[in-house]
Design an enzyme around this catalytic site. Sequence first.
Site, mmCIF file in Angstrom:
data_model
loop_
_atom_site.group_PDB
_atom_site.id
_atom_site.type_symbol
_atom_site.label_atom_id
_atom_site.label_comp_id
_atom_site.label_asym_id
_atom_site.label_seq_id
_atom_site.Cartn_x
_atom_site.Cartn_y
_atom_site.Cartn_z
ATOM 1 N N ARG A 225 0.836 -1.195 0.000
ATOM 2 C CA ARG A 225 0.000 0.000 0.000
ATOM 3 C C ARG A 225 0.873 1.247 0.000
ATOM 4 N NH1 ARG A 225 -3.508 -2.591 -1.790
ATOM 5 N NH2 ARG A 225 -5.475 -3.162 -0.825
ATOM 6 N N HIS A 273 -0.815 -0.017 -9.891
ATOM 7 C CA HIS A 273 -1.528 -0.943 -9.002
ATOM 8 C C HIS A 273 -2.058 -2.158 -9.777
ATOM 9 C CE1 HIS A 273 -3.817 -1.255 -4.969
ATOM 10 N NE2 HIS A 273 -3.719 -2.447 -5.531
HETATM 11 P P1 NDP Z 1 -2.089 -11.420 5.174
HETATM 12 O O1 NDP Z 1 -3.039 -10.818 6.132
HETATM 13 O O2 NDP Z 1 -2.305 -12.817 4.725
HETATM 14 O O3 NDP Z 1 -0.595 -11.364 5.793
HETATM 15 C C1 NDP Z 1 -0.129 -10.284 6.498
HETATM 16 C C2 NDP Z 1 1.309 -10.553 6.932
HETATM 17 O O4 NDP Z 1 1.861 -9.340 7.444
HETATM 18 C C3 NDP Z 1 1.398 -11.593 8.052
HETATM 19 O O5 NDP Z 1 2.564 -12.369 7.897
HETATM 20 C C4 NDP Z 1 1.529 -10.714 9.312
HETATM 21 O O6 NDP Z 1 2.216 -11.294 10.395
HETATM 22 C C5 NDP Z 1 2.350 -9.563 8.761
HETATM 23 N N1 NDP Z 1 2.192 -8.369 9.592
HETATM 24 C C6 NDP Z 1 1.065 -7.674 9.878
HETATM 25 N N2 NDP Z 1 1.337 -6.665 10.732
HETATM 26 C C7 NDP Z 1 2.652 -6.732 11.001
HETATM 27 C C8 NDP Z 1 3.540 -6.005 11.824
HETATM 28 N N3 NDP Z 1 3.111 -4.974 12.569
HETATM 29 N N4 NDP Z 1 4.831 -6.370 11.871
HETATM 30 C C9 NDP Z 1 5.295 -7.421 11.155
HETATM 31 N N5 NDP Z 1 4.503 -8.183 10.347
HETATM 32 C C10 NDP Z 1 3.210 -7.825 10.272
HETATM 33 O O7 NDP Z 1 -2.017 -10.427 3.926
HETATM 34 P P2 NDP Z 1 -1.817 -10.815 2.390
HETATM 35 O O8 NDP Z 1 -0.509 -11.494 2.268
HETATM 36 O O9 NDP Z 1 -3.006 -11.488 1.847
HETATM 37 O O10 NDP Z 1 -1.768 -9.350 1.715
HETATM 38 C C11 NDP Z 1 -0.798 -8.388 2.044
HETATM 39 C C12 NDP Z 1 -1.152 -7.044 1.403
HETATM 40 O O11 NDP Z 1 -0.864 -7.033 0.009
HETATM 41 C C13 NDP Z 1 -2.622 -6.640 1.437
HETATM 42 O O12 NDP Z 1 -2.993 -6.164 2.703
HETATM 43 C C14 NDP Z 1 -2.679 -5.572 0.379
HETATM 44 O O13 NDP Z 1 -2.423 -4.309 0.958
HETATM 45 C C15 NDP Z 1 -1.542 -5.913 -0.574
HETATM 46 N N6 NDP Z 1 -2.021 -6.283 -1.911
HETATM 47 C C16 NDP Z 1 -1.572 -5.573 -3.012
HETATM 48 C C17 NDP Z 1 -1.974 -5.906 -4.274
HETATM 49 C C18 NDP Z 1 -1.444 -5.193 -5.469
HETATM 50 O O14 NDP Z 1 -1.911 -5.417 -6.577
HETATM 51 N N7 NDP Z 1 -0.453 -4.334 -5.321
HETATM 52 C C19 NDP Z 1 -2.905 -7.016 -4.506
HETATM 53 C C20 NDP Z 1 -3.319 -7.692 -3.306
HETATM 54 C C21 NDP Z 1 -2.888 -7.325 -2.067
HETATM 55 P P3 NDP Z 1 1.643 -12.604 11.161
HETATM 56 O O15 NDP Z 1 1.916 -13.752 10.208
HETATM 57 O O16 NDP Z 1 2.461 -12.682 12.383
HETATM 58 O O17 NDP Z 1 0.176 -12.367 11.390
HETATM 59 C C1 OXD Z 2 -6.008 -5.936 -3.172
HETATM 60 C C2 OXD Z 2 -5.425 -5.065 -4.168
HETATM 61 O O1 OXD Z 2 -6.022 -5.573 -2.009
HETATM 62 O O2 OXD Z 2 -5.656 -5.287 -5.380
HETATM 63 O O3 OXD Z 2 -6.435 -7.045 -3.537
HETATM 64 O O4 OXD Z 2 -4.677 -4.153 -3.826
#
Ligand code: NDP
Ligand code: OXD
Length: 310
Positions: A225, A273
């Site tokens: 993000r 994006h």
């Molecule tokens: P998940 O919720 O599956 O995973 C989140 C990960 O981040 C977990 O490993 C979590 O740790 C870690 N995390 C959260 N908070 C912290 C913190 N404070 N410190 C350290 N680690 C942290 O998310 P996804 O993998 O499904 O998605 C990640 C992001 O990708 C989405 O939120 C979105 O913003 C972005 N995205 C972007 C897209 C694009 O086209 N550019 C498309 C889709 C998504 P823990 O394992 O310990 O819970």
């Molecule tokens: C999502 C994205 O969150 O596309 O899936 O960014």
Amino acid sequence: MAILCILHPEFGGDLLANLRRTLPKEDFRIFGQDRVEKGTVEAALIWRFKPGIEQFLENTRFVSATGAGVDHLVLNPLLPDELPVTRIDCEKLARVMADYCVAAAFYCCRDFHAYGRAQRRSEWSPRPMRPAEAYRIGVLGQGSLGYCAALKLAGAGFDVRGWSRTPSAGTEIPTVHGPLGLAQMLPRCDVLINLLPLTNITNGILNASLFRSLPRGAALINVARGGHLMEQDLIEALDRGHLSTAVLDVHSVEPLSMSSPLWQHPQIFITPHVAAQADPETVAVCFSENIRRSRSGERLLNVVDRCRQY
Ligand code: NDP
Ligand code: OXD
């Protein structure tokens, strides 16, 4: 009862067609376009929260993001506190994201960005090349997307580490967690990839202090993000030569404003994006399953923890 939608401006039409095919009897209404009676919205499907929609959510059973990220919902004070939020968590999305990360990592490590600039100057200037295993990559976030990306990067030969909030169990990738783990990982990252969710804690995490902890010449890939990145800090780190390249798929304001200095920066590569889009058929199937579950009183799938904000 209706299903209220706010859809992606470019890809939303495809999703609506899939939803209508998967749930032919449901009454889909587009927010801001179709007439909606207050109190008649059973569920909502939202690409990005728009103010005003909250007044229609009083009898709503759940709201689903049309993608993986839910920051636009869970960080929004207008969203009713008790309303369950679901998201899309699917293998296909993770694979597409991992492809982008591998492509962006090679783009940085094999100097494609520098060669693109040299080409525009008609300049033939070979640089030393190293194999993938010579590059150390850190992946922030080891959730559905971060872990899949880390695996694919490791499969491509890179030396990969992951970072999460809590300890990861049974992973094939060496991982660290928490602030101490991050401090240990950063100095050994030639490339840092951000795949964290945007929360009150991770907001602005890609800042001057984090950049200083990276080795000189490191590259940054932000696919999570725009709110994670302090843009001015990045520009300064690139201008000082501390960072070499940044690949940015996400931006604090989207579409990125024409006047943003990021567009013209010689060390920044921008995509609009597009790192990964949830496949419309999968979104329709997941949403339809949650409609079924909500009606039969079963637990919804992929519910977000509103306290953790992801
Ligand atoms: P998940 O919720 O599956 O995973 C989140 C990960 O981040 C977990 O490993 C979590 O740790 C870690 N995390 C959260 N908070 C912290 C913190 N404070 N410190 C350290 N680690 C942290 O998310 P996804 O993998 O499904 O998605 C990640 C992001 O990708 C989405 O939120 C979105 O913003 C972005 N995205 C972007 C897209 C694009 O086209 N550019 C498309 C889709 C998504 P823990 O394992 O310990 O819970
Ligand atoms: C999502 C994205 O969150 O596309 O899936 O960014």
